[in-house]
Motif scaffolding. Sequence first.
Motif, PDB file in Angstrom:
ATOM      1  N   GLU A  74      25.121  20.590  23.636  1.00 48.18           N
ATOM      2  CA  GLU A  74      25.293  21.784  24.472  1.00 48.18           C
ATOM      3  C   GLU A  74      26.606  22.492  24.164  1.00 48.18           C
ATOM      4  N   ALA A  75      27.650  21.705  23.914  1.00 48.78           N
ATOM      5  CA  ALA A  75      28.939  22.302  23.571  1.00 48.78           C
ATOM      6  C   ALA A  75      28.851  23.059  22.256  1.00 48.78           C
ATOM      7  N   ASP A  76      28.125  22.509  21.272  1.00 46.12           N
ATOM      8  CA  ASP A  76      27.938  23.197  19.995  1.00 46.12           C
ATOM      9  C   ASP A  76      27.282  24.555  20.211  1.00 46.12           C
ATOM     10  N   GLU A  77      26.204  24.555  20.962  1.00 46.69           N
ATOM     11  CA  GLU A  77      25.450  25.796  21.187  1.00 46.69           C
ATOM     12  C   GLU A  77      26.273  26.792  22.001  1.00 46.69           C
ATOM     13  N   LEU A  78      26.926  26.303  23.052  1.00 45.03           N
ATOM     14  CA  LEU A  78      27.673  27.210  23.922  1.00 45.03           C
ATOM     15  C   LEU A  78      28.887  27.780  23.212  1.00 45.03           C
ATOM     16  N   ASN A  79      29.559  26.976  22.410  1.00 45.28           N
ATOM     17  CA  ASN A  79      30.745  27.477  21.708  1.00 45.28           C
ATOM     18  C   ASN A  79      30.399  28.658  20.812  1.00 45.28           C
ATOM     19  N   ALA A  80      29.262  28.583  20.129  1.00 44.70           N
ATOM     20  CA  ALA A  80      28.852  29.693  19.275  1.00 44.70           C
ATOM     21  C   ALA A  80      28.670  30.974  20.094  1.00 44.70           C
ATOM     22  N   LEU A  81      28.091  30.867  21.274  1.00 47.61           N
ATOM     23  CA  LEU A  81      27.910  32.036  22.147  1.00 47.61           C
ATOM     24  C   LEU A  81      29.259  32.559  22.643  1.00 47.61           C
ATOM     25  N   LEU A  82      30.148  31.665  23.011  1.00 50.74           N
ATOM     26  CA  LEU A  82      31.453  32.073  23.536  1.00 50.74           C
ATOM     27  C   LEU A  82      32.288  32.764  22.465  1.00 50.74           C
ATOM     28  N   VAL A  83      32.279  32.216  21.237  1.00 48.23           N
ATOM     29  CA  VAL A  83      33.040  32.827  20.144  1.00 48.23           C
ATOM     30  C   VAL A  83      32.538  34.225  19.862  1.00 48.23           C
ATOM     31  N   ALA A  84      31.225  34.390  19.855  1.00 53.07           N
ATOM     32  CA  ALA A  84      30.650  35.711  19.586  1.00 53.07           C
ATOM     33  C   ALA A  84      30.936  36.702  20.702  1.00 53.07           C
ATOM     34  N   ASP A  85      31.258  36.181  21.862  1.00 56.77           N
ATOM     35  CA  ASP A  85      31.350  37.009  23.060  1.00 56.77           C
ATOM     36  C   ASP A  85      32.785  37.261  23.532  1.00 56.77           C
ATOM     37  N   CYS A  86      33.784  36.603  22.913  1.00 55.50           N
ATOM     38  CA  CYS A  86      35.105  36.603  23.554  1.00 55.50           C
ATOM     39  C   CYS A  86      36.005  37.751  23.137  1.00 55.50           C
ATOM     40  N   GLY A  87      35.731  38.398  22.011  1.00 53.49           N
ATOM     41  CA  GLY A  87      36.629  39.467  21.560  1.00 53.49           C
ATOM     42  C   GLY A  87      37.872  38.863  20.917  1.00 53.49           C
ATOM     43  N   GLU A  88      38.926  39.664  20.840  1.00 53.23           N
ATOM     44  CA  GLU A  88      40.165  39.207  20.215  1.00 53.23           C
ATOM     45  C   GLU A  88      40.852  38.166  21.100  1.00 53.23           C
ATOM     46  N   PRO A  89      41.380  37.091  20.486  1.00 55.00           N
ATOM     47  CA  PRO A  89      42.108  36.096  21.290  1.00 55.00           C
ATOM     48  C   PRO A  89      43.382  36.689  21.883  1.00 55.00           C
ATOM     49  N   VAL A  90      43.765  36.157  23.010  1.00 51.00           N
ATOM     50  CA  VAL A  90      44.968  36.623  23.708  1.00 51.00           C
ATOM     51  C   VAL A  90      45.870  35.414  23.977  1.00 51.00           C
ATOM     52  N   LEU A  91      47.104  35.688  24.361  1.00 50.23           N
ATOM     53  CA  LEU A  91      48.036  34.610  24.683  1.00 50.23           C
ATOM     54  C   LEU A  91      47.617  33.965  26.002  1.00 50.23           C
ATOM     55  N   CYS A  92      47.364  32.665  25.956  1.00 48.95           N
ATOM     56  CA  CYS A  92      46.992  31.889  27.141  1.00 48.95           C
ATOM     57  C   CYS A  92      47.983  30.748  27.366  1.00 48.95           C
ATOM     58  N   HIS A  93      48.075  30.308  28.595  1.00 52.94           N
ATOM     59  CA  HIS A  93      48.943  29.190  28.951  1.00 52.94           C
ATOM     60  C   HIS A  93      48.328  27.865  28.504  1.00 52.94           C
ATOM     61  N   ASN A  94      47.037  27.702  28.717  1.00 51.32           N
ATOM     62  CA  ASN A  94      46.239  26.552  28.288  1.00 51.32           C
ATOM     63  C   ASN A  94      46.569  25.238  28.986  1.00 51.32           C
ATOM     64  N   ASP A  95      47.423  25.296  29.990  1.00 52.76           N
ATOM     65  CA  ASP A  95      47.639  24.146  30.874  1.00 52.76           C
ATOM     66  C   ASP A  95      47.766  24.702  32.288  1.00 52.76           C
ATOM     67  N   PHE A  96      46.863  25.596  32.583  1.00 51.94           N
ATOM     68  CA  PHE A  96      46.944  26.514  33.716  1.00 51.94           C
ATOM     69  C   PHE A  96      46.308  25.864  34.946  1.00 51.94           C
ATOM     70  N   PHE A  97      47.127  25.158  35.738  1.00 50.95           N
ATOM     71  CA  PHE A  97      46.614  24.573  36.983  1.00 50.95           C
ATOM     72  C   PHE A  97      47.772  24.319  37.932  1.00 50.95           C
ATOM     73  N   GLY A  98      47.469  23.868  39.127  1.00 44.17           N
ATOM     74  CA  GLY A  98      48.412  23.877  40.232  1.00 44.17           C
ATOM     75  C   GLY A  98      49.730  23.167  39.999  1.00 44.17           C
ATOM     76  N   LEU A  99      49.732  22.042  39.272  1.00 45.20           N
ATOM     77  CA  LEU A  99      50.972  21.290  39.080  1.00 45.20           C
ATOM     78  C   LEU A  99      51.991  22.041  38.239  1.00 45.20           C
ATOM     79  N   ASN A 100      51.541  23.036  37.486  1.00 47.30           N
ATOM     80  CA  ASN A 100      52.464  23.815  36.658  1.00 47.30           C
ATOM     81  C   ASN A 100      52.891  25.119  37.327  1.00 47.30           C
ATOM     82  N   PHE A 101      52.540  25.298  38.589  1.00 47.99           N
ATOM     83  CA  PHE A 101      53.023  26.429  39.376  1.00 47.99           C
ATOM     84  C   PHE A 101      54.044  25.922  40.389  1.00 47.99           C
ATOM     85  N   LEU A 102      55.151  26.637  40.508  1.00 49.23           N
ATOM     86  CA  LEU A 102      56.158  26.325  41.522  1.00 49.23           C
ATOM     87  C   LEU A 102      56.160  27.429  42.564  1.00 49.23           C
ATOM     88  N   VAL A 103      55.892  27.046  43.792  1.00 49.79           N
ATOM     89  CA  VAL A 103      55.879  28.006  44.902  1.00 49.79           C
ATOM     90  C   VAL A 103      57.179  27.831  45.685  1.00 49.79           C
TER      91      VAL A 103
END
Length: 593
Positions: free
Chosen positions: A453-482
């Motif tokens: 499923e990951a193989d099939e879905l990745n092909a769809l996502l790559v075709a659909d995502c457009g140009e890559p952008v800068l992402c944090h890639n560890d984006f979740f609550g423990l890395n946010f300071l409130v």
Amino acid sequence: MTLTQNQFAIVNALFEEPDLSQRQLANRTGLGLATVNAAVKECRETGLVEEGRLTAHGIAALKPYAVDNAVIMAAGLSSRFAPISYERPKGLLKVRGEVLIERQIRQLHEAGVENIVVVVGYMKEYFYYLEDKFDVKIVINRHFADRNNNESLWLVRELLGNTYICSSDDYFEENPFERHVWGSYYAAEWSEGPTEEWCLTTGAHDRITGVTIGGKHAWYMIGHAYFDRAFSRRFAEILDEEHGKSETADKLWEQLYVDHIGELSMQIRRYNSTTIWEFDSLNELRSFDPLFLENLDSEIFDNIVAVLGCEKSEVHDVYPLKQGLTNLSCHFATDDGEWVYRHPGVGTELLVDRTAEKAALETARTLGIDRTFVFENPRRGWKISRFVVGAKNLDAHDEGQLKTAMEFARRLHESGASVDRHFSFYEEGLAYERDTLERGPIADPSWAGMRSEADELNALLVADCGEPVLCHNDFFGLNFLVSPDGTIDLIDWEYAGMSDYANDFGTFCVCEQLTEEEMHRALTYYFGREPTAREWAHNLGQVGMAGWCWYAWALLKAAEGEDVGEWSHIYWRAGRTYLRKALELYRALPERE
């Protein structure tokens, strides 16, 4: 011949200095004059002493009490001594002009103890020179990070006899070591008020009968200990019995002693409060040696001074925030505020593109997403940030904080910034799978289907995502300071890279375990409108890919013998659910024009 403790005191004193008067013997041994008189009489009657000198019989009677050796434990991380311990083991610090472990070795030599074993682990190579300089034996503890100091004693259990047990980072103002010792003891000092140290209760003949962690108006364990042969024999058996048990891994050797205190005879040895020094923090050490920092050869402190423009003497309130074998972080303060020093762990240069990290940090600072960032050296990997006092981690289930997090992601993705690093859940997941299969087959019967499923879905996502952008890639609550005032910063940019914009959404939803309703609201905040069917399918697809990728990571950890706990199931469930659901949503979309 077995000597009583008082007989030993007389015989040992006369061995060190013959012809002492009974009053001099009282002063030397600390025994009362009446006790000395009685003990000297016993020694004469048993042929140990004659005319103020030891007889051959007396010398022979003393031999079983001769110290065989010393074990100096130097394997630990000394995490409470960050950041100095990031550069060198604590036992190698120079205090009042002497290296701590070298001073202790010299004091042992002065007492006639030449056979010395040093057990090393953390930064073990730093201790090797001691073999040449002092003719010590080095023993390596490979489990210094995942087992406590009982492992160090287990490694030398066959060497235990009449043995001093020492810590490499103790400083003794007066030499506490002796050529002969009557029986096992643990050194202790008096606490007039409350203490968090291990406090002792004693019974007849000063035998230790109980130990409590914390107390007041009590004698507490500090410094060295001494094992006699009887103690060593039984304790070596206990070390063997307990070795390898998961419940024992975190125990100090002292805890094993306490667990068996009824069968292990050990006395208290009392010392004045100015004799033994253990430094649990930089502030404590500076109180003892005010010129310590000024004389310290430390690249870390040089970095701090260069970046913040302060003096070494300004640095205070130093304590660790995070300690491990990857990144190490500590808090410190200067006259201008509070800060965090991040020191790269061994091998992280192979895992993290520091140049990309720095570029992402500078972008985040410019955008106001991470206002804590001050400076990073990309070549060496160290970083200085502002410490946010009273900060808490983000609560993804708080609607306002959820909205802010999504707005952060959108601002980052639309910044136009770029770095050289690329990050893909699919590629990372494949790498984890390869590494796992090198260690054996994957037992989970659902893995093959998820991989397909990951193989099939990745092909769809790559075709659909457009140009890559800068992402944090560890984006979740423990890395946010409130902050207490409600402002929010996104920190820890080590995995930032050019990616599908939906990567950050995928990680966030998986790690924060959002419901689909919360996911939909989050995506609405991200776009500032309702997502289209294609946008919903695409972002849900990266939720599935994130779950699949991190589940592959969990399988690798399991193959390496590590247990990530419930996270394995959390990742599996997200991958299993949303790979399939995203594929169904994609299949239901109308064909593109």
